[in-house]
Design a protein around this motif. Structure first.
Motif, PDB file in Angstrom:
ATOM      1  N   LEU A 119      26.926  63.287  66.447  1.00  0.00           N
ATOM      2  CA  LEU A 119      27.492  64.030  67.576  1.00  0.00           C
ATOM      3  C   LEU A 119      27.758  65.479  67.193  1.00  0.00           C
ATOM      4  O   LEU A 119      27.524  66.400  67.997  1.00  0.00           O
ATOM      5  N   LEU A 120      28.225  65.709  65.978  1.00  0.00           N
ATOM      6  CA  LEU A 120      28.498  67.082  65.539  1.00  0.00           C
ATOM      7  C   LEU A 120      27.204  67.845  65.283  1.00  0.00           C
ATOM      8  O   LEU A 120      27.109  69.046  65.580  1.00  0.00           O
ATOM      9  N   ARG A 121      26.203  67.178  64.741  1.00  0.00           N
ATOM     10  CA  ARG A 121      24.926  67.860  64.516  1.00  0.00           C
ATOM     11  C   ARG A 121      24.319  68.300  65.835  1.00  0.00           C
ATOM     12  O   ARG A 121      23.705  69.375  65.921  1.00  0.00           O
ATOM     13  N   ASP A 122      24.514  67.505  66.898  1.00  0.00           N
ATOM     14  CA  ASP A 122      24.032  67.904  68.217  1.00  0.00           C
ATOM     15  C   ASP A 122      24.718  69.177  68.709  1.00  0.00           C
ATOM     16  O   ASP A 122      24.186  69.876  69.583  1.00  0.00           O
ATOM     17  N   GLN A 123      25.906  69.464  68.167  1.00  0.00           N
ATOM     18  CA  GLN A 123      26.640  70.670  68.554  1.00  0.00           C
ATOM     19  C   GLN A 123      26.410  71.815  67.576  1.00  0.00           C
ATOM     20  O   GLN A 123      27.138  72.812  67.603  1.00  0.00           O
ATOM     21  N   GLY A 124      25.413  71.686  66.714  1.00  0.00           N
ATOM     22  CA  GLY A 124      25.050  72.779  65.830  1.00  0.00           C
ATOM     23  C   GLY A 124      25.712  72.751  64.467  1.00  0.00           C
ATOM     24  O   GLY A 124      25.543  73.694  63.679  1.00  0.00           O
ATOM     25  N   PHE A 125      26.455  71.700  64.155  1.00  0.00           N
ATOM     26  CA  PHE A 125      27.114  71.606  62.847  1.00  0.00           C
ATOM     27  C   PHE A 125      26.103  71.255  61.756  1.00  0.00           C
ATOM     28  O   PHE A 125      25.181  70.463  61.972  1.00  0.00           O
ATOM     29  N   GLY A 126      26.292  71.842  60.569  1.00  0.00           N
ATOM     30  CA  GLY A 126      25.678  71.303  59.369  1.00  0.00           C
ATOM     31  C   GLY A 126      26.511  70.101  58.939  1.00  0.00           C
ATOM     32  O   GLY A 126      27.740  70.158  58.964  1.00  0.00           O
ATOM     33  N   THR A 127      25.866  69.012  58.555  1.00  0.00           N
ATOM     34  CA  THR A 127      26.599  67.774  58.267  1.00  0.00           C
ATOM     35  C   THR A 127      26.267  67.295  56.858  1.00  0.00           C
ATOM     36  O   THR A 127      25.107  67.071  56.520  1.00  0.00           O
ATOM     37  N   TYR A 128      27.302  67.116  56.054  1.00  0.00           N
ATOM     38  CA  TYR A 128      27.126  66.814  54.639  1.00  0.00           C
ATOM     39  C   TYR A 128      28.082  65.700  54.234  1.00  0.00           C
ATOM     40  O   TYR A 128      29.229  65.657  54.670  1.00  0.00           O
ATOM     41  N   MET A 129      27.587  64.811  53.383  1.00  0.00           N
ATOM     42  CA  MET A 129      28.447  63.736  52.890  1.00  0.00           C
ATOM     43  C   MET A 129      28.257  63.566  51.400  1.00  0.00           C
ATOM     44  O   MET A 129      27.130  63.600  50.890  1.00  0.00           O
ATOM     45  N   VAL A 130      29.387  63.346  50.705  1.00  0.00           N
ATOM     46  CA  VAL A 130      29.342  62.993  49.293  1.00  0.00           C
ATOM     47  C   VAL A 130      30.288  61.810  49.074  1.00  0.00           C
ATOM     48  O   VAL A 130      31.367  61.747  49.654  1.00  0.00           O
ATOM     49  N   GLY A 131      29.846  60.847  48.261  1.00  0.00           N
ATOM     50  CA  GLY A 131      30.721  59.747  47.884  1.00  0.00           C
ATOM     51  C   GLY A 131      30.314  58.399  48.437  1.00  0.00           C
ATOM     52  O   GLY A 131      29.146  58.125  48.727  1.00  0.00           O
ATOM     53  N   LYS A 132      31.307  57.554  48.626  1.00  0.00           N
ATOM     54  CA  LYS A 132      31.094  56.153  49.021  1.00  0.00           C
ATOM     55  C   LYS A 132      30.727  56.051  50.500  1.00  0.00           C
ATOM     56  O   LYS A 132      31.399  56.611  51.354  1.00  0.00           O
ATOM     57  N   TRP A 133      29.700  55.271  50.789  1.00  0.00           N
ATOM     58  CA  TRP A 133      29.219  55.048  52.148  1.00  0.00           C
ATOM     59  C   TRP A 133      29.635  53.657  52.634  1.00  0.00           C
ATOM     60  O   TRP A 133      30.405  53.502  53.554  1.00  0.00           O
ATOM     61  N   HIS A 134      29.082  52.615  52.056  1.00  0.00           N
ATOM     62  CA  HIS A 134      29.402  51.201  52.327  1.00  0.00           C
ATOM     63  C   HIS A 134      29.272  50.823  53.797  1.00  0.00           C
ATOM     64  O   HIS A 134      30.067  50.064  54.338  1.00  0.00           O
ATOM     65  N   LEU A 135      28.219  51.340  54.436  1.00  0.00           N
ATOM     66  CA  LEU A 135      27.892  50.948  55.804  1.00  0.00           C
ATOM     67  C   LEU A 135      26.440  50.498  55.917  1.00  0.00           C
ATOM     68  O   LEU A 135      25.900  50.419  57.023  1.00  0.00           O
ATOM     69  N   THR A 136      25.808  50.213  54.769  1.00  0.00           N
ATOM     70  CA  THR A 136      24.423  49.756  54.745  1.00  0.00           C
ATOM     71  C   THR A 136      24.377  48.314  54.265  1.00  0.00           C
ATOM     72  O   THR A 136      24.969  47.986  53.234  1.00  0.00           O
ATOM     73  N   PRO A 137      23.697  47.412  54.979  1.00  0.00           N
ATOM     74  CA  PRO A 137      23.581  46.034  54.505  1.00  0.00           C
ATOM     75  C   PRO A 137      22.991  45.973  53.102  1.00  0.00           C
ATOM     76  O   PRO A 137      22.105  46.767  52.752  1.00  0.00           O
ATOM     77  N   ALA A 138      23.471  45.040  52.304  1.00  0.00           N
ATOM     78  CA  ALA A 138      23.076  44.973  50.894  1.00  0.00           C
ATOM     79  C   ALA A 138      21.564  44.885  50.728  1.00  0.00           C
ATOM     80  O   ALA A 138      20.990  45.507  49.826  1.00  0.00           O
ATOM     81  N   GLN A 139      20.878  44.136  51.599  1.00  0.00           N
ATOM     82  CA  GLN A 139      19.435  43.951  51.430  1.00  0.00           C
ATOM     83  C   GLN A 139      18.653  45.229  51.729  1.00  0.00           C
ATOM     84  O   GLN A 139      17.476  45.324  51.401  1.00  0.00           O
ATOM     85  N   GLU A 140      19.305  46.226  52.350  1.00  0.00           N
ATOM     86  CA  GLU A 140      18.629  47.494  52.629  1.00  0.00           C
ATOM     87  C   GLU A 140      18.885  48.544  51.559  1.00  0.00           C
ATOM     88  O   GLU A 140      18.356  49.652  51.634  1.00  0.00           O
ATOM     89  N   VAL A 141      19.696  48.208  50.560  1.00  0.00           N
ATOM     90  CA  VAL A 141      19.972  49.149  49.478  1.00  0.00           C
ATOM     91  C   VAL A 141      18.920  48.939  48.398  1.00  0.00           C
ATOM     92  O   VAL A 141      19.137  48.287  47.372  1.00  0.00           O
ATOM     93  N   THR A 142      17.728  49.470  48.629  1.00  0.00           N
ATOM     94  CA  THR A 142      16.615  49.393  47.688  1.00  0.00           C
ATOM     95  C   THR A 142      15.920  50.752  47.649  1.00  0.00           C
ATOM     96  O   THR A 142      16.092  51.564  48.567  1.00  0.00           O
ATOM     97  N   PRO A 143      15.123  51.011  46.622  1.00  0.00           N
ATOM     98  CA  PRO A 143      14.405  52.287  46.575  1.00  0.00           C
ATOM     99  C   PRO A 143      13.484  52.505  47.771  1.00  0.00           C
ATOM    100  O   PRO A 143      13.165  53.647  48.117  1.00  0.00           O
ATOM    101  N   ALA A 144      13.063  51.415  48.422  1.00  0.00           N
ATOM    102  CA  ALA A 144      12.168  51.523  49.570  1.00  0.00           C
ATOM    103  C   ALA A 144      12.901  51.369  50.901  1.00  0.00           C
ATOM    104  O   ALA A 144      12.268  51.308  51.956  1.00  0.00           O
TER     105      ALA A 144
END
Length: 734
Positions: A119-144
């Motif tokens: 929503l903020l990027r749609d308003q022209g914000f640069g959006t940056y994150m560093v650190g813990k995410w923990h919103l991705t299912p475990a089976q999707e945490v792969t190099p691919a």
């Protein structure tokens, strides 16, 4: 094209060009800082002995909210903060590691729900994150990937951090944007410092190249979640501070909270949680061990505060601070997951093998260092949640009340040092931030804006109703009253005992009024069911976190009986649940014949605290296994000509095992492994090298096997997944 302000004629000579100009003024920049498992009373400005001068300075010039609420677990709170919606409503009932099979518990935020960075990027914000995410299912945490639930696919322009629930702060499993990277090989490396470095780099890049655009920075520390890791100089000063024990610490913190005006003067300290012993009943060794573990926690938090100070200093240097709104908070209450005794090395309890005080006291000086990834005992979690009851995972205030500090020099109208008591929840954060930038209706929210509270201490709370549910435990707030249920697995929900609190006169929820006001309690119970229906809480599910992890459908690598890896491929993360040794398996490396004589690591998992390495050195095949400071080495000379070599691990029912070296199917040598585990360390698996803290002392550095000489490595499991064992490991790591 009807919205073009210029003119388009048949030719350029008959046309008038137009370019968008810079805005006359920019909305404020936004920085959200989220701690992990940090108690309501752990910041200095919330009554703690722990030194957090930089957070305190933000509070001193800004605001403290003393009635800000979250969910009892990390993934659900993060979902609430980034969506402005209740966590069941978006599919994150529990953790990103779980999929319960129902819409409210898919372990990911629904794709049709926009996140705050989008929503903020749609308003022209640069959006940056560093650190813990923990919103991705475990089976999707792969190099691919797939990467659809990774930060860069959910609205962040750049990302640097870790995707799972926790990681080692000296050798973290790092992700940069959409790919894994090795931790930097710098002396005295620490993840919290690295995260601050990367955040500062993102700020500098944004200021240099996008000065006319606002930015959103989401900084999510791994601290203060275990493993607790920090240099000795941060730990030592706190040992005398906490020798007084957790009971006196609770009393002292409440007294300071009253002195600060943070809590009402008549606030009572809830009774000690029943599973926590009286400090004075402990023997000398227990007190000594528990004190140093808490000192490490305190140093860990202070060290994180230092990184916040660096970030704030950079905002000021770049002339960004005054028009930047900063929010500092925690994802849930302090955690009891250290158990009765805590841990000098939390890999032990995470492996289902907690150690006694007598076993741990010998290694007390390791706490916080590379050989001491620690966790404190649950008594200190109780103190961290002063003056409240219980902890993370519970719906009482000890699990769901979070500190909140807000700083915004240009926006708070000289309200510095103020305390706000409006009832707030994590779902109110996104609506507030969007309201501040003039986009209040950017998306439908369950929460509401508390912007008026930033400048008006007497304004009404944005909402008067909020529910909670976790593992069948329920609570609801409405118009100053709060109802909380007692529920254990298997109980009849209709027979649950409910407590009732008047939060306007009972800040700590200490005095149960259920017997005195049965009609009011019944009305609140009805409201809970209404909120539950509206937010997709059903079906009610009182399975424990361990039960849910056992139940989860096998997917990703853990569902495969045979896995083939290749030289030069990406890192296999620990969260994949295929990197340890708890199952019988054959590990077979296929070599390229024309490169006979090559040496190096064929496959390695974990590090020198726990893991294994299969390598060739001086014409011999070697397998090393390390767990709980016990190292076994099996070695055998290789034949002059061979195409495959490996190790066969045969696990017995008591979790001992036999490791047998094999070349071209012929057994060479065997050795006994005294204990295998589903959690050996926080580092996963690498093919053709030993990438982290090397498992073996027989080589230095990655000791890479030549890519051109290693064709592939196959792991074939000869026994099924031990769901209960893996679930117990997963619970400990959350």
């Amino acid at each position: 094209m009807t919205d073009f302000p210029g003119k388009i004629g048949r030719t350029v000579d008959e046309s008038t060009p137009w370019w968008p100009g810079a805005a006359d003024s920019l909305p404020p920049n936004i920085v959200t800082i989220l701690f992990d498992d940090t108690g309501w009373a752990d910041f200095g400005c919330f009554g703690s002995e722990i030194r957090t001068p930089h957070i305190d300075a933000l509070a001193g010039d800004g605001l403290r909210f003393n009635s800000f609420h979250v969910t009892p677990l990390c993934s659900p709170t993060r979902a609430c903060l980034l969506t402005g919606k209740n966590h069941h409503h978006v599919g994150m009932r529990c953790l990103a590691d779980t999929d319960t099979g129902f819409p409210n518990g898919r372990g990911t935020v629904r794709s049709d729900v926009p996140l705050l960075p989008e929503l903020l990027r749609d308003q022209g914000f640069g959006t940056y994150m560093v650190g813990k995410w923990h919103l991705t299912p475990a089976q999707e945490v792969t190099p691919a990937g797939p990467h659809k639930n990774w930060p860069v696919s959910r609205g962040f322009d750049r990302y640097y951090g870790f995707l799972g629930g926790c990681t080692d702060h000296y050798t973290p499993e790092l992700i940069q944007d959409n790919h894994s990277i090795d931790p930097p090989e710098t002396e005295d490396y620490h993840l919290s410092e690295d995260l601050a470095d990367r955040a500062i780099t993102y700020l500098r890049d944004h200021t240099a190249f996008r000065r006319t655009s606002p930015f959103f920075l989401n900084l999510c520390f791994g601290a203060t979640h275990a493993p607790i890791q920090v240099a000795k100089e941060f730990i030592d000063p706190y040992v005398p501070v906490f020798e007084k024990g957790w009971d006196q610490t609770r009393e002292d913190r409440l007294a300071r909270q009253k002195e600060m005006g943070l809590v009402p003067q008549d606030t009572d300290l809830v009774p000690r949680n029943p599973e926590v012993p009286d400090w004075d009943s402990l023997d000398a060794d227990a007190r000594r061990l528990y004190t140093r573990l808490q000192a490490a926690y305190a140093g860990f938090l202070e060290h994180s505060d230092v990184q916040i100070g660096r970030l704030v200093a950079e905002l000021k240097r770049l002339d960004l601070f005054d028009n930047t709104i900063i929010l500092v908070m925690s994802d849930n209450g302090a955690s009891r997951e250290g158990g009765d005794h805590g841990a000098v090395d939390c890999n032990a309890p995470y492996s289902g093998m907690p150690e006694s005080v007598a076993e741990q006291i010998k290694r007390i000086d390791d706490i916080g260092g590379p050989n001491g990834p620690a966790h404190y005992p649950q008594g200190w979690a109780m103190a961290g949640n002063t003056p409240f009851r219980r902890y993370k995972q519970f719906v009482e205030l000890g699990g769901v009340r979070s500190p909140l500090v807000v700083s915004w020099p240009l926006g708070l109208d000289a309200q510095g040092g103020g305390i706000r008591d409006q009832f707030l929840h994590a779902i109110d954060v996104a609506p507030t931030l969007l309201d501040i930038i003039g986009q209040r209706d950017a998306a439908p929210f369950d929460g509401a804006s508390f912007r008026s509270a930033l400048t008006d201490a007497d304004t009404q709370a944005p909402r008067n109703t909020q529910y909670w549910e976790m593992f069948g435990r329920r609570a609801v707030y409405h118009d100053g009253w709060k109802a909380v249920s007692e529920h254990d697995k298997g109980d009849d929900y209709a027979a649950d005992t409910w407590r009732l609190y008047d939060t306007r006169s009972d800040f700590s929820e200490c005095h149960d009024l259920a017997a005195a006001h049965p009609d009011r309690l019944a009305a609140l119970q009805d409201i809970w069911w209404q909120e539950a229906e509206a937010n997709e809480v059903m079906p009610l599910d009182d399975r424990t976190l361990e039960d849910i992890l056992v139940f989860r459908q096998p997917n990703g690598l853990m569902s495969q009986q045979s896995i083939t890896f290749y030289s030069g491929q990406g890192h296999v993360p620990q969260i994949s649940m295929v990197t340890a040794t708890e199952r019988s398996m054959d590990i077979t490396a296929a070599l390229v014949p024309r490169y006979g004589g090559a040496e190096g690591v064929l496959v390695s998992s974990g590090d020198d605290l726990g893991g294994y390495s299969l390598y060739i050195k001086e014409g011999a095949l070697h397998f090393e296994h390390v767990w709980s400071r016990t190292r076994i080495i099996v070695s055998a000379a290789l034949p002059e000509v061979f195409q495959t070599c490996g190790v066969r691990i045969s696990v017995a029912g008591d979790k001992t095992a036999v490791a047998t070296l094999v070349a071209d199917g012929i057994e060479l040598e065997s050795g006994s492994i005294p204990r295998v585990s589903g959690h050996t360390s926080f580092w996963g698996l690498d093919v053709g090298r030993d990438a982290a803290r090397q498992v073996s002392q027989a080589y230095t550095g990655p000791n890479a096997f030549p890519d051109e000489a290693l064709d592939k490595v196959n792991i074939t499991f000869r026994s099924p997944i031990d769901h209960a064992h893996l679930a117990a490991t997963g619970v400990a790591c959350e």
